[in-house]
Design an enzyme around this catalytic site. Structure first.
Site, mmCIF file in Angstrom:
data_model
loop_
_atom_site.group_PDB
_atom_site.id
_atom_site.type_symbol
_atom_site.label_atom_id
_atom_site.label_comp_id
_atom_site.label_asym_id
_atom_site.label_seq_id
_atom_site.Cartn_x
_atom_site.Cartn_y
_atom_site.Cartn_z
ATOM 1 N N ARG A 40 0.980 -1.050 -0.069
ATOM 2 C CA ARG A 40 0.225 0.057 -0.136
ATOM 3 C C ARG A 40 0.469 1.298 0.092
ATOM 4 N NH1 ARG A 40 -4.479 -1.523 4.097
ATOM 5 N NH2 ARG A 40 -5.109 -3.308 3.041
ATOM 6 N N ARG A 44 -3.496 6.470 0.943
ATOM 7 C CA ARG A 44 -4.019 7.767 0.929
ATOM 8 C C ARG A 44 -3.589 8.168 2.334
ATOM 9 N NH1 ARG A 44 -8.995 4.132 4.084
ATOM 10 N NH2 ARG A 44 -7.470 2.701 5.021
ATOM 11 N N ARG A 53 -7.008 10.672 -5.871
ATOM 12 C CA ARG A 53 -8.428 10.370 -5.560
ATOM 13 C C ARG A 53 -9.575 11.668 -5.382
ATOM 14 N NH1 ARG A 53 -10.321 6.232 -1.790
ATOM 15 N NH2 ARG A 53 -12.412 6.596 -2.505
ATOM 16 N N ASP A 90 -6.968 -3.411 -6.510
ATOM 17 C CA ASP A 90 -7.537 -4.011 -5.603
ATOM 18 C C ASP A 90 -7.844 -5.041 -5.628
ATOM 19 O OD1 ASP A 90 -10.197 -4.188 -3.251
ATOM 20 O OD2 ASP A 90 -8.491 -2.944 -2.408
ATOM 21 N N TYR A 169 -14.417 -13.115 0.977
ATOM 22 C CA TYR A 169 -15.488 -11.458 1.020
ATOM 23 C C TYR A 169 -16.764 -11.502 -0.358
ATOM 24 C CZ TYR A 169 -11.597 -7.934 2.750
ATOM 25 O OH TYR A 169 -11.095 -7.557 3.345
#
Length: 362
Positions: A40, A44, A53, A90, A169
């Site tokens: 990552r 962010r 973003r 992702d 998921y």
């Protein structure tokens, strides 16, 4: 990406044949100081990412707009000079590409329409995957061109989620602390769950091969929730699907390194490596690097495994943890990384401190 924006990618690396330091280490060579990248690393915690973003308007749109996703992929290379650039995307883009409804809700993470029966699994559309991931493959192509031009010693890493984690998921419909519904299906209806896993094995293989053919030089399989399974289920739903994926990918691209990340595998990490044939295994934060080194063959790379909160803390704590890992890994193929993804509250200057520490070799 200006060439001057590469502050020492690969600086101080031992003399070799000129190949990219990360690929050398992933291929089983001892490279010291070790190559470095962070899970990552494009995200962010970086102000430049947050700005981009906001322009994109949504996470899926950002992942599927090649010019923007390529820029995000390159941002940490420009800022820090990492040895690896990992594709910005992702793991849930695979179920999205298979036709499962997906959205990313602010403050609650991914939300999918749950798959709970044979009809919902049969409704998946494997034949549509290649077309739907084409924007992501364009991101790979754009990023590879930029790296080759401006950062030729930086390797491009593609990735996918491993079938167990992605299936968890898809069945649960969202993130979870225990994925109780998915684990329940695996026990109560292994035939149905196995059908989903086989779909994901084929889709993941196709996706990774497409990334390699678009320009990825190494690929990584993230099995973030592997550690919640008991040994029998770990072998069935983590190891066996990975064996099949590796066999199929390596049949077409035998020289491309594959990194496996069976998070929280614990003592099963040795069996995972031996049976799957990954060229490098990533260690999570709970793994003792010395234990991993004792059960993983010396020609197999290890990657990891700094605890992300140590990076948040910075200073003396970061230095101590970094030096301990480097000391444990000296003398074997190794890639410095985190044991899980970088946290959004991480000060960027602490990442710069880490890069300097690793470049010093401990």
């Amino acid at each position: 990406m200006p060439a001057e924006a590469q502050p020492g990618a690969g600086e101080g690396m031992s003399a070799g044949d000129g190949r990219k330091p990360l690929l050398r280490a992933l291929g089983g060579e001892v490279v010291w100081p070790p190559p470095l990248w962070l899970m990552r690393q494009a995200g962010r915690y970086l102000p430049e990412y947050r700005e981009l973003r906001a322009q994109a308007g949504g996470f899926i749109r950002l992942c599927t707009t090649p010019e923007l996703a390529a820029e995000v992929t390159i941002q940490p290379i420009r800022r820090y000079g990492m040895d690896g650039a990992i594709l910005f995307s992702d793991i849930l883009m695979v179920p999205w590409a298979l036709g499962q409804k997906l959205r990313f809700a602010e403050g609650e993470g991914p939300v999918l329409e749950p798959l709970r029966d044979a009809a919902s699994i049969a409704a998946l559309q494997p034949e549509a995957l290649r077309e739907r991931v084409e924007p992501i493959l364009d991101t790979v192509r754009l990023t590879r061109v930029a790296l080759d031009l401006h950062a030729p010693r930086v390797a491009l890493i593609g990735f996918a989620g491993s079938p167990w984690t992605v299936a968890a998921y898809m069945v649960e419909g969202h993130g979870s602390r225990d994925f109780h519904t998915a684990r329940g299906m695996a026990f109560s209806d292994p035939t149905l769950f196995g059908r989903l896993i086989r779909t994901l094995v084929d889709a993941t293989t196709d996706y990774l091969v497409a990334q390699i053919e678009a320009g990825a030089e190494a690929v990584m399989l993230f099995d973030s929730w592997a550690g919640m399974l008991p040994p029998s289920q770990f072998r069935r739903w983590v190891i066996e699907p990975t064996v099949t994926i590796l066999r199929n990918v390596q049949r077409l691209h035998p020289s491309v390194p594959v990194v496996g990340f069976p998070r929280l595998a614990g003592p099963l990490i040795g069996e995972y490596v031996q049976r799957t044939g990954v060229s490098t295994v990533a260690m999570d934060t709970a793994m003792d690097p010395r234990f991993a080194a004792s059960v993983v063959a010396p020609n197999v790379g290890l990657q990891g495994n700094l605890d992300p909160p140590a990076l948040v803390a910075g200073g003396a704590a970061l230095e101590a943890e970094t030096r301990q890992i480097l000391a444990a890994m000296r003398g074997r193929p190794f890639v410095f990384n985190l044991g899980h993804g970088i946290e959004k509250v991480t000060p960027p200057e602490h990442v710069a401190q880490l890069v300097r520490l690793v470049r010093s070799g401990g």
